[in-house]
Design a protein around this motif. Sequence first.
Motif, PDB file in Angstrom:
ATOM      1  N   VAL A 212      11.429  -1.401  -2.174  1.00 56.14           N
ATOM      2  CA  VAL A 212      10.328  -1.812  -1.623  1.00 56.14           C
ATOM      3  C   VAL A 212      10.347  -2.277  -0.055  1.00 56.14           C
ATOM      4  O   VAL A 212      11.401  -2.640   0.353  1.00 56.14           O
ATOM      5  N   ARG A 213       9.255  -2.462   0.430  1.00 55.72           N
ATOM      6  CA  ARG A 213       9.552  -2.921   1.919  1.00 55.72           C
ATOM      7  C   ARG A 213       8.125  -3.720   2.216  1.00 55.72           C
ATOM      8  O   ARG A 213       7.370  -3.918   1.552  1.00 55.72           O
ATOM      9  N   ALA A 221       5.157  -3.415  -0.109  1.00 55.08           N
ATOM     10  CA  ALA A 221       4.553  -1.921  -0.255  1.00 55.08           C
ATOM     11  C   ALA A 221       5.540  -1.282  -1.165  1.00 55.08           C
ATOM     12  O   ALA A 221       6.614  -1.806  -1.127  1.00 55.08           O
ATOM     13  N   HIS A 222       5.074  -0.408  -1.717  1.00 53.09           N
ATOM     14  CA  HIS A 222       5.965   0.509  -2.688  1.00 53.09           C
ATOM     15  C   HIS A 222       7.289   1.162  -1.978  1.00 53.09           C
ATOM     16  O   HIS A 222       6.971   1.450  -0.646  1.00 53.09           O
ATOM     17  N   GLU A 226       8.292   3.523  -6.834  1.00 55.94           N
ATOM     18  CA  GLU A 226       7.189   3.136  -7.025  1.00 55.94           C
ATOM     19  C   GLU A 226       6.001   4.276  -7.085  1.00 55.94           C
ATOM     20  O   GLU A 226       5.310   4.581  -7.812  1.00 55.94           O
ATOM     21  N   ILE A 227       6.278   5.141  -5.828  1.00 55.25           N
ATOM     22  CA  ILE A 227       5.154   6.082  -5.584  1.00 55.25           C
ATOM     23  C   ILE A 227       5.375   7.116  -6.552  1.00 55.25           C
ATOM     24  O   ILE A 227       4.130   7.593  -7.035  1.00 55.25           O
TER      25      ILE A 227
END
Lengths: 399, 102
Positions: A212-213, A221-222, A226-227
Amino acid sequence: MHIIEDGNAAAALGVKLCRANVIAAYPITPQTPLTEKLSEYVESGEMKAEYIPVESEHSAMAVCIAASSAGARAFTATSANGLLYMHEQVQWAAGARLPIVMCVVNRAVGAPWNVWNDQQDSISQRDTGWIQMYCADHQQIIDSVIKAFWLAEKVSIPIMVCYDGFLLSHTFMPFDLPDQEKVDAFLPPFRPAYALNPDEPASLNTVTLPDVRIDVHGELAHGYMEIRYLLQEELRASLAVAAEADKRFTEIFGRGGDPYIEPYRCDDADHIAVGLGSLTYQLRVSVDALRKEGIKVGVMGIRFYRPFPDEAIANALKGKKGVIVFEKALSYGYEGALASDLKSALYEHLAGTGRLPLVQNFIAGIGGREIRTDDLTQTLRAATQSRIAKEPTWIGLKL
Amino acid sequence: MGTRNYKRKTSHSENGPGDGGRTGSWRVERPILDKSLCIPCKRNKEACFICWLFCPEIVISRTIPPKIDLEYCKGCGICAEECPTKAIIMVDEAEFSKEDKE
Ligand code: SF4
Ligand code: SF4
Protein backbone atom coordinates in the motif's frame (compact mmCIF):
# COMPACT_ATOMS: atom_id res chain seq x y z
CA MET A 1 -42.88 -4.42 -31.50
CA HIS A 2 -42.02 -7.85 -32.85
CA ILE A 3 -39.54 -7.97 -35.70
CA ILE A 4 -37.69 -10.70 -37.57
CA GLU A 5 -33.96 -10.13 -37.77
CA ASP A 6 -30.68 -11.97 -37.37
CA GLY A 7 -28.74 -12.23 -34.11
CA ASN A 8 -26.16 -9.62 -35.04
CA ALA A 9 -28.97 -7.16 -35.80
CA ALA A 10 -30.52 -7.95 -32.41
CA ALA A 11 -27.22 -7.02 -30.74
CA ALA A 12 -26.82 -3.85 -32.85
CA LEU A 13 -30.36 -2.74 -32.08
CA GLY A 14 -29.69 -3.31 -28.38
CA VAL A 15 -26.57 -1.13 -28.53
CA LYS A 16 -28.52 1.59 -30.35
CA LEU A 17 -31.33 1.49 -27.79
CA CYS A 18 -28.74 1.80 -25.03
CA ARG A 19 -27.42 5.00 -26.66
CA ALA A 20 -23.77 3.93 -26.59
CA ASN A 21 -21.55 6.99 -27.07
CA VAL A 22 -18.49 5.33 -28.54
CA ILE A 23 -18.16 2.24 -30.69
CA ALA A 24 -14.74 1.00 -31.73
CA ALA A 25 -14.45 -2.28 -33.54
CA TYR A 26 -12.50 -4.25 -36.08
CA PRO A 27 -14.50 -6.56 -38.33
CA ILE A 28 -14.11 -10.32 -38.01
CA THR A 29 -16.39 -13.15 -39.12
CA PRO A 30 -19.03 -13.80 -37.76
CA GLN A 31 -19.17 -10.49 -35.86
CA THR A 32 -18.84 -8.29 -38.99
CA PRO A 33 -22.54 -7.63 -39.72
CA LEU A 34 -23.02 -6.37 -36.13
CA THR A 35 -20.38 -3.65 -36.46
CA GLU A 36 -21.47 -2.87 -40.02
CA LYS A 37 -24.99 -2.25 -38.71
CA LEU A 38 -23.70 0.05 -36.00
CA SER A 39 -21.53 2.01 -38.42
CA GLU A 40 -24.60 2.44 -40.66
CA TYR A 41 -26.67 3.74 -37.73
CA VAL A 42 -23.95 6.26 -36.90
CA GLU A 43 -23.41 7.26 -40.55
CA SER A 44 -27.12 7.86 -41.13
CA GLY A 45 -27.45 9.87 -37.93
CA GLU A 46 -29.92 7.36 -36.50
CA MET A 47 -27.47 6.88 -33.67
CA LYS A 48 -25.60 9.76 -32.08
CA ALA A 49 -22.31 8.08 -31.35
CA GLU A 50 -18.69 8.23 -32.28
CA TYR A 51 -17.79 5.24 -34.47
CA ILE A 52 -14.04 4.80 -34.40
CA PRO A 53 -12.65 2.40 -36.99
CA VAL A 54 -9.41 0.88 -35.77
CA GLU A 55 -6.66 -1.28 -37.25
CA SER A 56 -6.96 -4.13 -34.75
CA GLU A 57 -8.96 -5.55 -31.88
CA HIS A 58 -6.22 -4.57 -29.45
CA SER A 59 -6.80 -0.96 -30.51
CA ALA A 60 -10.58 -1.40 -30.41
CA MET A 61 -10.39 -2.25 -26.72
CA ALA A 62 -7.79 0.47 -26.11
CA VAL A 63 -10.22 3.02 -27.60
CA CYS A 64 -13.06 1.67 -25.44
CA ILE A 65 -10.83 1.93 -22.37
CA ALA A 66 -10.00 5.55 -23.16
CA ALA A 67 -13.61 6.41 -24.00
CA SER A 68 -14.94 4.76 -20.86
CA SER A 69 -12.29 6.50 -18.75
CA ALA A 70 -13.55 9.79 -20.16
CA GLY A 71 -17.09 8.90 -19.06
CA ALA A 72 -18.51 7.58 -22.35
CA ARG A 73 -20.68 4.49 -22.71
CA ALA A 74 -18.42 2.30 -24.83
CA PHE A 75 -19.12 -0.79 -26.90
CA THR A 76 -17.12 -3.20 -29.01
CA ALA A 77 -17.58 -6.66 -30.46
CA THR A 78 -15.31 -9.38 -31.71
CA SER A 79 -14.84 -13.10 -32.27
CA ALA A 80 -12.21 -15.81 -32.03
CA ASN A 81 -8.64 -14.68 -32.86
CA GLY A 82 -9.74 -11.05 -32.66
CA LEU A 83 -10.65 -11.60 -29.02
CA LEU A 84 -7.37 -13.39 -28.41
CA TYR A 85 -5.48 -10.49 -29.98
CA MET A 86 -7.39 -8.15 -27.66
CA HIS A 87 -6.59 -10.22 -24.58
CA GLU A 88 -4.05 -7.87 -23.00
CA GLN A 89 -6.49 -4.94 -23.13
CA VAL A 90 -9.36 -7.18 -22.02
CA GLN A 91 -7.53 -7.80 -18.74
CA TRP A 92 -6.73 -4.09 -18.51
CA ALA A 93 -10.38 -3.04 -18.86
CA ALA A 94 -11.34 -5.25 -15.91
CA GLY A 95 -8.46 -4.08 -13.69
CA ALA A 96 -9.34 -0.48 -14.59
CA ARG A 97 -12.96 -1.22 -13.58
CA LEU A 98 -14.45 0.21 -16.77
CA PRO A 99 -18.05 -0.77 -17.61
CA ILE A 100 -17.43 -1.60 -21.26
CA VAL A 101 -19.87 -3.97 -22.96
CA MET A 102 -18.53 -6.29 -25.63
CA CYS A 103 -20.38 -8.84 -27.73
CA VAL A 104 -18.38 -11.98 -28.38
CA VAL A 105 -19.83 -13.77 -31.38
CA ASN A 106 -18.48 -17.20 -30.59
CA ARG A 107 -16.16 -18.79 -33.12
CA ALA A 108 -13.42 -21.43 -33.05
CA VAL A 109 -9.84 -20.22 -32.58
CA GLY A 110 -6.90 -21.04 -34.83
CA ALA A 111 -4.83 -23.02 -35.57
CA PRO A 112 -6.00 -24.44 -37.86
CA TRP A 113 -7.95 -21.56 -39.36
CA ASN A 114 -11.70 -21.97 -38.93
CA VAL A 115 -14.53 -19.44 -39.03
CA TRP A 116 -17.32 -21.63 -37.65
CA ASN A 117 -18.87 -21.77 -34.20
CA ASP A 118 -17.59 -23.13 -30.95
CA GLN A 119 -16.97 -21.32 -27.63
CA GLN A 120 -13.22 -21.70 -27.17
CA ASP A 121 -12.75 -17.95 -27.69
CA SER A 122 -14.83 -16.60 -24.81
CA ILE A 123 -14.13 -19.56 -22.51
CA SER A 124 -10.42 -18.82 -22.88
CA GLN A 125 -11.17 -15.32 -21.46
CA ARG A 126 -12.89 -16.75 -18.40
CA ASP A 127 -10.25 -15.58 -15.93
CA THR A 128 -9.90 -11.98 -17.14
CA GLY A 129 -12.18 -10.47 -14.48
CA TRP A 130 -15.05 -9.78 -16.91
CA ILE A 131 -18.64 -10.77 -16.35
CA GLN A 132 -19.70 -13.31 -19.00
CA MET A 133 -23.31 -13.77 -20.13
CA TYR A 134 -24.37 -16.43 -22.65
CA CYS A 135 -27.43 -16.16 -24.91
CA ALA A 136 -29.58 -18.92 -26.35
CA ASP A 137 -31.74 -16.90 -28.75
CA HIS A 138 -32.18 -13.45 -30.27
CA GLN A 139 -34.45 -12.15 -27.53
CA GLN A 140 -31.77 -13.00 -25.01
CA ILE A 141 -29.15 -11.24 -27.15
CA ILE A 142 -30.96 -7.89 -27.25
CA ASP A 143 -32.17 -8.15 -23.64
CA SER A 144 -28.72 -9.15 -22.41
CA VAL A 145 -27.07 -6.18 -24.13
CA ILE A 146 -29.50 -3.82 -22.37
CA LYS A 147 -29.08 -5.52 -18.99
CA ALA A 148 -25.32 -5.66 -19.49
CA PHE A 149 -24.92 -1.88 -19.75
CA TRP A 150 -26.95 -1.36 -16.59
CA LEU A 151 -25.12 -4.04 -14.62
CA ALA A 152 -21.65 -3.08 -15.87
CA GLU A 153 -22.18 0.55 -14.89
CA LYS A 154 -23.65 -0.41 -11.53
CA VAL A 155 -20.69 -2.59 -10.51
CA SER A 156 -17.93 -0.96 -12.59
CA ILE A 157 -17.01 -4.24 -14.24
CA PRO A 158 -16.96 -4.90 -18.01
CA ILE A 159 -19.28 -7.50 -19.51
CA MET A 160 -19.03 -9.92 -22.43
CA VAL A 161 -22.34 -10.83 -24.01
CA CYS A 162 -21.59 -14.10 -25.81
CA TYR A 163 -23.68 -15.70 -28.52
CA ASP A 164 -23.00 -18.47 -31.02
CA GLY A 165 -21.55 -17.48 -34.37
CA PHE A 166 -23.75 -18.28 -37.40
CA LEU A 167 -26.17 -20.41 -35.33
CA LEU A 168 -27.47 -17.19 -33.76
CA SER A 169 -25.53 -14.37 -35.44
CA HIS A 170 -26.69 -15.19 -38.98
CA THR A 171 -30.06 -16.88 -38.45
CA PHE A 172 -33.34 -14.99 -38.48
CA MET A 173 -35.79 -15.19 -35.60
CA PRO A 174 -38.72 -13.15 -34.37
CA PHE A 175 -38.11 -11.16 -31.21
CA ASP A 176 -39.55 -8.20 -29.36
CA LEU A 177 -37.77 -4.92 -30.05
CA PRO A 178 -38.08 -2.96 -26.78
CA ASP A 179 -39.41 0.60 -26.91
CA GLN A 180 -36.86 3.37 -26.63
CA GLU A 181 -38.78 5.01 -23.75
CA LYS A 182 -38.72 1.79 -21.76
CA VAL A 183 -35.02 1.30 -22.36
CA ASP A 184 -34.42 4.90 -21.28
CA ALA A 185 -36.43 4.23 -18.13
CA PHE A 186 -34.39 1.10 -17.44
CA LEU A 187 -30.99 2.52 -18.32
CA PRO A 188 -30.16 6.05 -17.17
CA PRO A 189 -27.24 7.89 -18.81
CA PHE A 190 -23.81 6.68 -17.69
CA ARG A 191 -22.61 8.65 -14.66
CA PRO A 192 -19.08 7.46 -13.86
CA ALA A 193 -17.65 7.88 -10.37
CA TYR A 194 -14.65 9.52 -11.99
CA ALA A 195 -14.16 10.65 -15.58
CA LEU A 196 -11.02 12.14 -17.08
CA ASN A 197 -11.21 15.86 -16.54
CA PRO A 198 -8.60 18.46 -17.56
CA ASP A 199 -9.44 20.48 -14.45
CA GLU A 200 -8.57 17.52 -12.23
CA PRO A 201 -5.65 15.90 -14.00
CA ALA A 202 -4.78 12.38 -12.93
CA SER A 203 -2.85 9.38 -14.14
CA LEU A 204 -4.99 6.24 -14.21
CA ASN A 205 -3.81 2.72 -13.52
CA THR A 206 -0.22 3.79 -13.05
CA VAL A 207 2.34 1.41 -11.64
CA THR A 208 1.10 0.21 -8.28
CA LEU A 209 3.64 -1.03 -5.80
CA PRO A 210 3.42 -4.42 -4.11
CA ASP A 211 2.54 -2.70 -0.86
CA VAL A 212 0.00 0.00 0.00
CA ARG A 213 1.14 3.62 -0.39
CA ILE A 214 0.39 7.15 0.79
CA ASP A 215 -1.24 9.24 -1.95
CA VAL A 216 -0.71 12.97 -2.62
CA HIS A 217 -3.36 13.83 -0.07
CA GLY A 218 -1.56 11.82 2.57
CA GLU A 219 -4.21 9.09 2.55
CA LEU A 220 -3.41 5.39 2.68
CA ALA A 221 -4.11 4.03 -0.82
CA HIS A 222 -4.40 0.48 -2.17
CA GLY A 223 -1.50 -1.55 -3.42
CA TYR A 224 -1.89 -3.90 -6.39
CA MET A 225 -3.15 -6.74 -4.22
CA GLU A 226 -5.99 -4.68 -2.69
CA ILE A 227 -7.11 -3.50 -6.13
CA ARG A 228 -7.22 -7.07 -7.47
CA TYR A 229 -8.95 -8.33 -4.31
CA LEU A 230 -11.68 -5.70 -4.70
CA LEU A 231 -12.27 -6.85 -8.29
CA GLN A 232 -12.82 -10.42 -7.09
CA GLU A 233 -14.98 -9.29 -4.15
CA GLU A 234 -17.19 -7.10 -6.33
CA LEU A 235 -17.41 -9.70 -9.10
CA ARG A 236 -18.80 -12.16 -6.56
CA ALA A 237 -21.15 -9.49 -5.20
CA SER A 238 -22.30 -8.64 -8.74
CA LEU A 239 -24.36 -11.86 -8.76
CA ALA A 240 -26.83 -10.16 -6.43
CA VAL A 241 -26.78 -7.01 -8.57
CA ALA A 242 -27.52 -9.16 -11.65
CA ALA A 243 -30.62 -10.42 -9.87
CA GLU A 244 -31.62 -6.80 -9.23
CA ALA A 245 -31.05 -6.02 -12.94
CA ASP A 246 -33.26 -8.93 -13.89
CA LYS A 247 -35.97 -7.84 -11.46
CA ARG A 248 -36.00 -4.26 -12.78
CA PHE A 249 -35.96 -5.52 -16.34
CA THR A 250 -38.90 -7.83 -15.67
CA GLU A 251 -40.88 -4.99 -14.10
CA ILE A 252 -40.37 -2.74 -17.10
CA PHE A 253 -40.42 -5.20 -20.00
CA GLY A 254 -42.46 -8.08 -18.59
CA ARG A 255 -39.77 -10.61 -19.47
CA GLY A 256 -37.20 -12.24 -17.24
CA GLY A 257 -37.06 -14.65 -14.37
CA ASP A 258 -34.08 -16.63 -13.23
CA PRO A 259 -31.09 -14.44 -14.02
CA TYR A 260 -28.40 -17.10 -13.65
CA ILE A 261 -29.80 -20.32 -15.01
CA GLU A 262 -32.57 -21.37 -17.34
CA PRO A 263 -34.02 -24.72 -16.32
CA TYR A 264 -36.27 -26.71 -18.66
CA ARG A 265 -38.21 -29.73 -17.37
CA CYS A 266 -35.78 -29.98 -14.46
CA ASP A 267 -38.13 -30.19 -11.46
CA ASP A 268 -38.80 -33.93 -11.48
CA ALA A 269 -35.77 -34.89 -13.57
CA ASP A 270 -33.17 -37.41 -12.38
CA HIS A 271 -30.59 -36.30 -14.90
CA ILE A 272 -29.87 -32.77 -16.05
CA ALA A 273 -28.05 -31.75 -19.19
CA VAL A 274 -26.09 -28.52 -18.74
CA GLY A 275 -24.59 -26.17 -21.29
CA LEU A 276 -24.04 -22.63 -22.50
CA GLY A 277 -25.77 -20.84 -25.35
CA SER A 278 -27.92 -22.09 -28.21
CA LEU A 279 -26.95 -25.72 -27.63
CA THR A 280 -29.19 -25.74 -24.55
CA TYR A 281 -32.25 -24.96 -26.70
CA GLN A 282 -31.31 -27.75 -29.10
CA LEU A 283 -31.03 -30.05 -26.08
CA ARG A 284 -34.67 -29.26 -25.22
CA VAL A 285 -35.67 -31.20 -28.33
CA SER A 286 -33.71 -34.21 -27.07
CA VAL A 287 -35.21 -33.81 -23.61
CA ASP A 288 -38.74 -33.79 -25.08
CA ALA A 289 -37.96 -36.94 -27.10
CA LEU A 290 -36.55 -38.77 -24.08
CA ARG A 291 -39.44 -37.69 -21.87
CA LYS A 292 -41.74 -39.47 -24.33
CA GLU A 293 -39.69 -42.62 -23.66
CA GLY A 294 -40.26 -42.08 -19.92
CA ILE A 295 -36.69 -40.98 -19.20
CA LYS A 296 -36.73 -38.26 -16.56
CA VAL A 297 -34.30 -35.74 -17.97
CA GLY A 298 -34.17 -31.96 -18.12
CA VAL A 299 -31.80 -29.30 -19.38
CA MET A 300 -30.33 -26.27 -17.66
CA GLY A 301 -28.79 -23.40 -19.60
CA ILE A 302 -26.27 -21.28 -17.74
CA ARG A 303 -26.79 -17.59 -18.50
CA PHE A 304 -24.03 -16.29 -16.23
CA TYR A 305 -20.71 -18.06 -16.45
CA ARG A 306 -18.61 -15.44 -14.62
CA PRO A 307 -19.23 -14.70 -11.85
CA PHE A 308 -20.12 -18.36 -11.51
CA PRO A 309 -23.54 -18.76 -9.87
CA ASP A 310 -22.30 -21.80 -7.94
CA GLU A 311 -24.96 -21.73 -5.26
CA ALA A 312 -27.91 -21.40 -7.64
CA ILE A 313 -26.48 -24.20 -9.77
CA ALA A 314 -25.80 -26.51 -6.83
CA ASN A 315 -29.32 -25.89 -5.49
CA ALA A 316 -30.82 -26.70 -8.87
CA LEU A 317 -28.82 -29.93 -9.10
CA LYS A 318 -29.39 -31.07 -5.51
CA GLY A 319 -30.81 -34.58 -5.34
CA LYS A 320 -30.20 -35.31 -9.02
CA LYS A 321 -28.54 -38.56 -10.04
CA GLY A 322 -26.51 -37.24 -12.89
CA VAL A 323 -25.32 -34.06 -14.54
CA ILE A 324 -24.40 -34.29 -18.20
CA VAL A 325 -22.31 -31.33 -19.32
CA PHE A 326 -22.16 -30.49 -23.02
CA GLU A 327 -19.45 -28.07 -24.05
CA LYS A 328 -18.17 -26.42 -27.20
CA ALA A 329 -14.82 -25.70 -25.61
CA LEU A 330 -12.13 -27.48 -23.69
CA SER A 331 -9.49 -26.70 -21.11
CA TYR A 332 -6.90 -28.54 -23.16
CA GLY A 333 -5.09 -31.14 -21.13
CA TYR A 334 -8.04 -31.79 -18.83
CA GLU A 335 -11.74 -31.42 -19.54
CA GLY A 336 -14.40 -28.83 -20.32
CA ALA A 337 -14.00 -25.78 -18.09
CA LEU A 338 -17.71 -25.73 -17.30
CA ALA A 339 -17.59 -29.37 -16.17
CA SER A 340 -14.72 -28.56 -13.80
CA ASP A 341 -16.56 -25.52 -12.45
CA LEU A 342 -19.75 -27.52 -11.95
CA LYS A 343 -17.95 -30.25 -10.05
CA SER A 344 -16.36 -27.62 -7.87
CA ALA A 345 -19.77 -26.03 -7.13
CA LEU A 346 -21.33 -29.41 -6.34
CA TYR A 347 -18.46 -30.36 -4.06
CA GLU A 348 -18.61 -27.00 -2.29
CA HIS A 349 -22.34 -27.05 -1.63
CA LEU A 350 -23.30 -30.74 -1.56
CA ALA A 351 -20.21 -32.62 -0.31
CA GLY A 352 -21.60 -32.86 3.21
CA THR A 353 -24.90 -34.30 2.03
CA GLY A 354 -23.28 -37.53 0.81
CA ARG A 355 -25.29 -37.23 -2.41
CA LEU A 356 -23.11 -35.84 -5.14
CA PRO A 357 -24.55 -36.26 -8.64
CA LEU A 358 -22.31 -38.02 -11.15
CA VAL A 359 -20.89 -35.48 -13.62
CA GLN A 360 -20.17 -36.58 -17.18
CA ASN A 361 -18.63 -34.33 -19.80
CA PHE A 362 -19.23 -34.32 -23.56
CA ILE A 363 -17.48 -32.11 -26.08
CA ALA A 364 -19.46 -31.24 -29.22
CA GLY A 365 -19.50 -28.92 -32.20
CA ILE A 366 -15.81 -28.02 -32.13
CA GLY A 367 -14.97 -25.82 -35.12
CA GLY A 368 -18.58 -25.86 -36.27
CA ARG A 369 -18.88 -29.66 -36.57
CA GLU A 370 -22.59 -30.23 -37.00
CA ILE A 371 -24.31 -31.26 -33.78
CA ARG A 372 -27.09 -33.63 -34.79
CA THR A 373 -30.04 -33.61 -32.42
CA ASP A 374 -30.18 -37.42 -32.80
CA ASP A 375 -26.61 -37.66 -31.53
CA LEU A 376 -27.48 -35.47 -28.54
CA THR A 377 -30.55 -37.62 -27.81
CA GLN A 378 -28.56 -40.86 -28.01
CA THR A 379 -25.76 -39.46 -25.87
CA LEU A 380 -28.21 -38.21 -23.26
CA ARG A 381 -30.09 -41.53 -23.23
CA ALA A 382 -26.87 -43.51 -22.82
CA ALA A 383 -25.50 -41.15 -20.15
CA THR A 384 -28.65 -41.53 -18.04
CA GLN A 385 -28.24 -45.31 -18.14
CA SER A 386 -24.58 -45.76 -17.28
CA ARG A 387 -21.33 -43.91 -16.91
CA ILE A 388 -19.88 -43.60 -20.38
CA ALA A 389 -16.36 -42.42 -19.76
CA LYS A 390 -14.20 -40.71 -17.21
CA GLU A 391 -12.50 -38.55 -19.80
CA PRO A 392 -14.63 -36.08 -21.73
CA THR A 393 -16.20 -37.82 -24.70
CA TRP A 394 -16.24 -36.10 -28.07
CA ILE A 395 -19.56 -36.31 -29.92
CA GLY A 396 -19.54 -36.56 -33.72
CA LEU A 397 -15.81 -37.29 -33.92
CA LYS A 398 -14.81 -39.21 -37.08
CA LEU A 399 -11.44 -40.74 -36.16
CA MET B 1 -4.36 -0.36 9.29
CA GLY B 2 -6.02 -1.16 5.98
CA THR B 3 -7.23 0.64 2.90
CA ARG B 4 -10.84 -0.63 2.95
CA ASN B 5 -12.27 2.88 3.13
CA TYR B 6 -10.03 4.37 0.46
CA LYS B 7 -12.17 6.34 -2.00
CA ARG B 8 -11.04 4.53 -5.17
CA LYS B 9 -11.14 1.00 -6.51
CA THR B 10 -8.26 1.50 -8.90
CA SER B 11 -4.79 2.97 -9.08
CA HIS B 12 -5.28 6.69 -9.47
CA SER B 13 -2.45 9.20 -9.20
CA GLU B 14 -3.16 12.87 -8.89
CA ASN B 15 -0.87 15.75 -9.71
CA GLY B 16 1.58 16.36 -7.00
CA PRO B 17 4.76 15.06 -5.53
CA GLY B 18 4.88 11.90 -3.54
CA ASP B 19 2.37 9.63 -5.24
CA GLY B 20 5.11 7.17 -6.07
CA GLY B 21 6.72 7.38 -2.61
CA ARG B 22 9.81 9.37 -1.46
CA THR B 23 11.34 9.40 -4.91
CA GLY B 24 14.14 11.74 -3.79
CA SER B 25 15.94 8.67 -2.45
CA TRP B 26 16.25 7.31 -6.01
CA ARG B 27 18.46 10.19 -7.11
CA VAL B 28 22.03 9.56 -8.28
CA GLU B 29 22.38 12.95 -9.96
CA ARG B 30 21.03 16.27 -8.74
CA PRO B 31 19.70 19.01 -11.04
CA ILE B 32 21.45 22.30 -10.41
CA LEU B 33 20.11 25.55 -11.85
CA ASP B 34 22.42 28.27 -13.18
CA LYS B 35 20.37 31.45 -12.79
CA SER B 36 22.64 33.38 -15.15
CA LEU B 37 21.41 31.14 -17.99
CA CYS B 38 17.76 30.67 -16.97
CA ILE B 39 15.39 32.73 -19.14
CA PRO B 40 12.84 33.88 -16.50
CA CYS B 41 15.68 34.76 -14.11
CA LYS B 42 17.52 36.78 -16.76
CA ARG B 43 14.42 38.70 -17.84
CA ASN B 44 12.78 38.71 -14.42
CA LYS B 45 9.56 37.80 -16.20
CA GLU B 46 7.39 34.70 -16.30
CA ALA B 47 8.68 32.85 -19.34
CA CYS B 48 9.83 29.49 -20.65
CA PHE B 49 9.19 27.13 -17.67
CA ILE B 50 9.85 24.18 -19.94
CA CYS B 51 11.47 22.43 -16.98
CA TRP B 52 8.27 22.88 -14.96
CA LEU B 53 6.23 21.50 -17.85
CA PHE B 54 8.39 18.44 -18.41
CA CYS B 55 9.26 17.32 -14.89
CA PRO B 56 7.45 13.96 -14.49
CA GLU B 57 7.40 14.29 -10.70
CA ILE B 58 5.93 17.80 -10.84
CA VAL B 59 8.54 19.04 -8.39
CA ILE B 60 9.72 22.17 -10.25
CA SER B 61 7.84 25.34 -9.34
CA ARG B 62 6.64 27.91 -11.85
CA THR B 63 8.46 30.69 -10.07
CA ILE B 64 11.41 33.02 -10.62
CA PRO B 65 13.75 31.30 -10.14
CA PRO B 66 12.21 27.81 -10.69
CA LYS B 67 12.68 25.81 -7.47
CA ILE B 68 13.21 22.06 -7.33
CA ASP B 69 11.85 20.00 -4.42
CA LEU B 70 14.69 17.59 -3.75
CA GLU B 71 12.56 15.52 -1.39
CA TYR B 72 10.84 14.09 -4.48
CA CYS B 73 13.12 14.94 -7.44
CA LYS B 74 14.16 11.49 -8.68
CA GLY B 75 17.11 12.73 -10.66
CA CYS B 76 15.85 11.64 -14.05
CA GLY B 77 17.51 14.58 -15.82
CA ILE B 78 14.58 15.39 -18.07
CA CYS B 79 14.62 19.04 -16.96
CA ALA B 80 18.31 19.33 -17.88
CA GLU B 81 17.69 17.63 -21.21
CA GLU B 82 14.76 19.90 -22.10
CA CYS B 83 16.06 23.26 -20.88
CA PRO B 84 16.70 25.30 -24.06
CA THR B 85 19.57 27.29 -22.54
CA LYS B 86 21.25 24.41 -20.68
CA ALA B 87 20.60 26.27 -17.42
CA ILE B 88 20.19 22.99 -15.54
CA ILE B 89 23.04 20.54 -15.24
CA MET B 90 23.04 17.18 -13.51
CA VAL B 91 25.67 16.78 -10.80
CA ASP B 92 26.69 13.51 -9.16
CA GLU B 93 25.06 13.17 -5.72
CA ALA B 94 28.43 12.03 -4.33
CA GLU B 95 29.55 15.67 -4.61
CA PHE B 96 26.83 16.69 -2.16
CA SER B 97 27.33 13.84 0.28
CA LYS B 98 30.98 15.03 0.54
CA GLU B 99 29.70 18.52 1.26
CA ASP B 100 27.22 17.20 3.81
CA LYS B 101 30.02 15.39 5.68
CA GLU B 102 32.28 18.42 5.76
S1 SF4 C 1 15.67 15.62 -12.44
FE1 SF4 C 1 14.49 17.37 -13.10
S2 SF4 C 1 12.84 16.49 -14.29
FE2 SF4 C 1 13.70 14.81 -13.13
S3 SF4 C 1 12.51 14.72 -11.27
FE3 SF4 C 1 14.23 16.06 -10.81
S4 SF4 C 1 13.53 18.08 -11.22
FE4 SF4 C 1 12.05 16.70 -12.21
S1 SF4 D 1 13.76 25.31 -18.86
FE1 SF4 D 1 15.70 26.19 -18.38
S2 SF4 D 1 15.52 28.31 -18.99
FE2 SF4 D 1 13.48 27.49 -18.96
S3 SF4 D 1 12.73 28.05 -16.94
FE3 SF4 D 1 13.56 25.99 -16.78
S4 SF4 D 1 15.70 26.31 -16.14
FE4 SF4 D 1 14.95 28.26 -16.88
